[in-house]
Design a protein around this motif. Sequence first.
Motif, short mmCIF file in Angstrom:
data_model
loop_
_atom_site.label_atom_id
_atom_site.label_comp_id
_atom_site.label_asym_id
_atom_site.label_seq_id
_atom_site.Cartn_x
_atom_site.Cartn_y
_atom_site.Cartn_z
N GLU A 42 0.78 -1.24 0.00
CA GLU A 42 0.00 0.00 0.00
C GLU A 42 0.81 1.29 0.00
O GLU A 42 0.49 2.22 -0.70
N SER A 43 1.86 1.40 0.80
CA SER A 43 2.60 2.66 0.86
C SER A 43 4.03 2.47 0.38
O SER A 43 4.71 1.56 0.81
N ASP B 276 6.83 2.24 -7.81
CA ASP B 276 5.72 1.50 -7.23
C ASP B 276 5.83 0.01 -7.54
O ASP B 276 4.91 -0.75 -7.27
N HIS C 51 -7.96 1.37 -8.27
CA HIS C 51 -7.15 2.57 -8.49
C HIS C 51 -7.63 3.36 -9.71
O HIS C 51 -7.05 4.38 -10.04
N THR D 121 5.07 5.08 -16.71
CA THR D 121 4.13 5.70 -15.79
C THR D 121 2.73 5.43 -16.32
O THR D 121 2.43 5.71 -17.48
N GLU E 250 -1.13 6.34 -15.74
CA GLU E 250 -1.98 7.34 -15.10
C GLU E 250 -3.44 6.91 -15.15
O GLU E 250 -3.93 6.46 -16.18
N CYS E 251 -4.10 7.06 -14.01
CA CYS E 251 -5.51 6.67 -13.89
C CYS E 251 -6.36 7.91 -13.66
O CYS E 251 -7.02 8.05 -12.62
N THR F 222 -7.66 11.18 -12.38
CA THR F 222 -7.37 11.90 -11.14
C THR F 222 -7.25 10.96 -9.95
O THR F 222 -7.00 11.40 -8.84
N VAL F 223 -7.41 9.65 -10.18
CA VAL F 223 -7.42 8.68 -9.08
C VAL F 223 -6.03 8.32 -8.60
O VAL F 223 -5.78 8.17 -7.41
N GLY F 224 -5.09 8.16 -9.49
CA GLY F 224 -3.75 7.77 -9.08
C GLY F 224 -2.87 7.42 -10.26
O GLY F 224 -3.26 7.58 -11.42
N ARG F 225 -1.69 6.93 -9.94
CA ARG F 225 -0.73 6.55 -10.97
C ARG F 225 0.27 5.55 -10.41
O ARG F 225 0.44 5.45 -9.19
N TRP F 226 0.89 4.84 -11.30
CA TRP F 226 1.95 3.90 -10.95
C TRP F 226 3.19 4.29 -11.74
O TRP F 226 3.11 4.60 -12.92
#
Length: 166
Positions: free
Chosen positions: A31-32, A38, A63, A105, A107-108, A110-114
């Motif tokens: 998770e963190s 990531d 995500h 990278t 991108e999702c 505005t939810v997140g990214r890896w």
Amino acid sequence: MDSLTSPAEGLPPDDEHTYRMPLARLSLTPESSHGPLDGAWWPRCDVLELELPALVGSLDPGHGTVTRVTAGTAAWPDAPGTVSAPDHVIEVLLSEAADEAHAITLECGTVGRWELLVIPPDEPTGTAGRLLTAAADPWNTQSAQRILARVEDGLGQESGRQRNGP
């Protein structure tokens, strides 16, 4: 048919021209994360339009939907501007930046990214395993470039017979 050439889901078995890539070889941080990565991804080939749908399908849908990827031109020289994934299209941006040469990278919205280390497809199995583990370590503070440089400096030397594992 072997596992690399199984028919895509939902299509009749006699459709010999539509195949699905096997599950992505992927390792993600818990998770963190405390570092720049990531996790890591070890694609089987350098054809992004074949590999990306399997990668996206392996990610937690909680995500969000991957809408855009940024990848290094060196790793994906023939990548198209868009890639079709189940139920949506992913925009592909290519970068000449050195720090993105071995990273992708995802991108999702505005939810997140890896941010993932991309392990070269022809990397020996043992080395790739160590890279998958190192990049997914939540305490890793090294960039994709730095982790791969350590391997090139001899920390990941293996014989050619161990290449291209599972």
